[in-house]
Design a protein around this motif. Sequence first.
Motif, mmCIF file in Angstrom:
data_model
loop_
_atom_site.group_PDB
_atom_site.id
_atom_site.type_symbol
_atom_site.label_atom_id
_atom_site.label_comp_id
_atom_site.label_asym_id
_atom_site.label_seq_id
_atom_site.Cartn_x
_atom_site.Cartn_y
_atom_site.Cartn_z
ATOM 1 N N ALA A 23 -39.556 9.298 41.742
ATOM 2 C CA ALA A 23 -40.189 8.396 41.820
ATOM 3 C C ALA A 23 -41.497 9.190 41.474
ATOM 4 C CB ALA A 23 -40.358 7.885 42.650
ATOM 5 N N THR A 24 -42.621 8.725 40.975
ATOM 6 C CA THR A 24 -43.620 8.823 41.049
ATOM 7 C C THR A 24 -44.546 8.163 41.091
ATOM 8 O OG1 THR A 24 -43.591 10.698 38.954
ATOM 9 C CG2 THR A 24 -45.709 9.754 39.269
ATOM 10 N N PHE A 25 -45.298 8.193 42.189
ATOM 11 C CA PHE A 25 -45.955 7.499 43.061
ATOM 12 C C PHE A 25 -47.568 7.161 43.721
ATOM 13 C CE2 PHE A 25 -43.503 9.033 45.253
ATOM 14 C CZ PHE A 25 -43.924 9.130 46.866
ATOM 15 N N GLU A 26 -48.123 6.640 44.377
ATOM 16 C CA GLU A 26 -49.606 7.536 44.528
ATOM 17 C C GLU A 26 -50.048 6.594 46.025
ATOM 18 O OE1 GLU A 26 -52.378 8.933 43.877
ATOM 19 O OE2 GLU A 26 -51.260 9.663 42.125
ATOM 20 N N ARG A 27 -49.340 7.464 47.363
ATOM 21 C CA ARG A 27 -49.239 6.352 48.369
ATOM 22 C C ARG A 27 -50.086 7.821 49.411
ATOM 23 N NH1 ARG A 27 -46.788 3.216 46.431
ATOM 24 N NH2 ARG A 27 -45.103 2.356 47.294
ATOM 25 N N ASP A 28 -51.254 7.161 49.970
ATOM 26 C CA ASP A 28 -52.359 8.178 50.792
ATOM 27 C C ASP A 28 -51.383 7.440 51.999
ATOM 28 O OD1 ASP A 28 -53.799 8.688 49.146
ATOM 29 O OD2 ASP A 28 -55.377 7.417 48.950
ATOM 30 N N ILE A 29 -51.081 8.702 52.739
ATOM 31 C CA ILE A 29 -50.862 8.315 54.423
ATOM 32 C C ILE A 29 -51.342 8.980 55.132
ATOM 33 C CG2 ILE A 29 -48.436 8.133 55.733
ATOM 34 C CD1 ILE A 29 -46.667 8.401 53.214
ATOM 35 N N PRO A 30 -52.115 8.443 56.507
ATOM 36 C CA PRO A 30 -52.781 8.897 57.316
ATOM 37 C C PRO A 30 -51.749 9.777 58.461
ATOM 38 C CG PRO A 30 -53.308 6.180 57.473
ATOM 39 C CD PRO A 30 -51.852 6.770 56.638
ATOM 40 N N ALA A 31 -52.722 10.719 59.362
ATOM 41 C CA ALA A 31 -51.775 11.121 60.166
ATOM 42 C C ALA A 31 -50.839 10.744 60.797
ATOM 43 C CB ALA A 31 -52.621 12.046 60.659
ATOM 44 N N PHE A 32 -49.457 11.020 61.092
ATOM 45 C CA PHE A 32 -48.633 10.797 62.014
ATOM 46 C C PHE A 32 -48.825 9.297 61.875
ATOM 47 C CE2 PHE A 32 -51.028 14.049 64.385
ATOM 48 C CZ PHE A 32 -49.262 15.119 64.644
ATOM 49 N N ALA A 33 -48.563 8.827 60.483
ATOM 50 C CA ALA A 33 -48.463 7.177 60.045
ATOM 51 C C ALA A 33 -47.462 7.362 59.080
ATOM 52 C CB ALA A 33 -49.917 7.102 59.314
ATOM 53 N N GLY A 34 -46.720 6.237 58.977
ATOM 54 C CA GLY A 34 -46.041 6.463 57.516
ATOM 55 C C GLY A 34 -46.220 4.918 56.778
ATOM 56 N N ASP A 35 -45.006 4.708 55.794
ATOM 57 C CA ASP A 35 -45.464 3.978 54.427
ATOM 58 C C ASP A 35 -43.537 3.656 53.829
ATOM 59 O OD1 ASP A 35 -46.164 2.061 53.235
ATOM 60 O OD2 ASP A 35 -48.179 2.937 52.188
ATOM 61 N N THR A 36 -43.846 2.885 52.892
ATOM 62 C CA THR A 36 -42.148 2.131 52.273
ATOM 63 C C THR A 36 -42.879 2.281 50.803
ATOM 64 O OG1 THR A 36 -42.636 -0.009 52.242
ATOM 65 C CG2 THR A 36 -41.982 1.105 53.988
ATOM 66 N N LEU A 37 -41.931 3.144 50.294
ATOM 67 C CA LEU A 37 -41.918 2.860 48.562
ATOM 68 C C LEU A 37 -40.674 2.505 48.588
ATOM 69 C CD1 LEU A 37 -42.496 4.017 46.549
ATOM 70 C CD2 LEU A 37 -41.072 6.255 46.572
ATOM 71 N N PRO A 38 -39.995 1.346 47.256
ATOM 72 C CA PRO A 38 -39.173 0.265 46.756
ATOM 73 C C PRO A 38 -38.438 1.145 45.809
ATOM 74 C CG PRO A 38 -41.104 -0.457 46.306
ATOM 75 C CD PRO A 38 -41.727 0.355 47.157
ATOM 76 N N LEU A 39 -36.982 1.394 46.429
ATOM 77 C CA LEU A 39 -36.796 2.573 44.766
ATOM 78 C C LEU A 39 -35.464 1.948 44.433
ATOM 79 C CD1 LEU A 39 -37.247 5.769 43.158
ATOM 80 C CD2 LEU A 39 -35.879 6.343 45.183
ATOM 81 N N ASP A 40 -35.051 1.824 42.483
ATOM 82 C CA ASP A 40 -33.963 1.377 42.707
ATOM 83 C C ASP A 40 -33.165 2.344 41.869
ATOM 84 O OD1 ASP A 40 -34.882 -1.348 43.280
ATOM 85 O OD2 ASP A 40 -35.471 -2.006 41.423
ATOM 86 N N VAL A 41 -31.745 2.225 42.400
ATOM 87 C CA VAL A 41 -30.857 3.413 42.260
ATOM 88 C C VAL A 41 -29.174 2.419 41.867
ATOM 89 C CG1 VAL A 41 -31.656 5.429 43.914
ATOM 90 C CG2 VAL A 41 -29.780 3.727 44.648
ATOM 91 N N LEU A 42 -29.259 2.684 40.708
ATOM 92 C CA LEU A 42 -27.287 3.112 40.131
ATOM 93 C C LEU A 42 -26.292 3.436 41.236
ATOM 94 C CD1 LEU A 42 -25.772 0.864 39.045
ATOM 95 C CD2 LEU A 42 -25.462 3.072 36.781
ATOM 96 N N PRO A 43 -25.531 2.603 41.817
ATOM 97 C CA PRO A 43 -24.939 3.959 42.690
ATOM 98 C C PRO A 43 -23.680 3.607 41.921
ATOM 99 C CG PRO A 43 -24.357 0.751 43.594
ATOM 100 C CD PRO A 43 -25.573 1.580 42.009
ATOM 101 N N THR A 44 -22.427 4.447 42.309
ATOM 102 C CA THR A 44 -21.277 4.716 41.656
ATOM 103 C C THR A 44 -21.288 3.767 42.070
ATOM 104 O OG1 THR A 44 -20.184 6.474 43.147
ATOM 105 C CG2 THR A 44 -21.444 7.683 41.679
ATOM 106 N N PRO A 45 -19.215 3.552 41.446
ATOM 107 C CA PRO A 45 -18.534 2.748 41.646
ATOM 108 C C PRO A 45 -17.775 3.009 42.980
ATOM 109 C CG PRO A 45 -18.374 2.907 39.437
ATOM 110 C CD PRO A 45 -19.441 4.310 40.126
#
Length: 160
Positions: free
Chosen positions: A80-102
Motif C-alpha cells: 500500500a501507498t498512503f499518507e498517515r501522520d501519526i503523533p508520538a506514541f499514537a496509532g492509526d488504521t489503514l484499510p487494505l484488501d487482499v486476495l487470500p489463497t484458497p
Amino acid sequence: MKRLLRCLVLVALAAGLAACGPPRKSVFPPTLSVQQLQVLPNGLWRLTLRIQNNSYGEMDFKSLDGQLQVAALIPVRLHATFERDIPAFAGDTLPLDVLPTPEMAKALAAVEAKGSAGSLAYRISGRTSAKPEQEKQPRDFDFNGHDWLSPVPGIAHTFR
C-alpha cells in the motif's frame, strides 16, 4: 589580561550556546498488527491494519510492503501507498484488501464454524517507509508481529 579572559569566556559561552539545539527525539520502529479482518462477499479480505508509532516524535508514514501468513500456510503480499501522520506514541488504521489463497480461506472458514471458541494464528512482516519528525528523508523500518484471529460474536465474517 582581564580583557583577554573576558573575550575567551564570551567565545566559550557563544560556542556552548551554538552547540545547543533542539533535543533529538528517539525514533523506534513502528508496530503493525491486524485490528480487524472482514471477509467480503466477493471473497476478498478487508484488513484493517493498525500502525502504532513507538517513537517520541511524529512520523509521516508513506508506504508498506510485506506479507500476511495465516497458520503455516503460504503468505500473501501486502502492499500500500498512503499518507498517515501519526503523533508520538499514537496509532492509526489503514484499510487494505487482499486476495487470500484458497487454503487460507478454508482455514478461516473452519475457525468461523467453531464460533467464539475458534482462533487462527497469523504473522505479519515486512517493511514500512516513514519520515521521522526531525529528519528530512523517509527511511524504511522493518516490522514483524504475530497474534490470533477470532470470530467476532454477532458480526458474521468478521475477525479480530
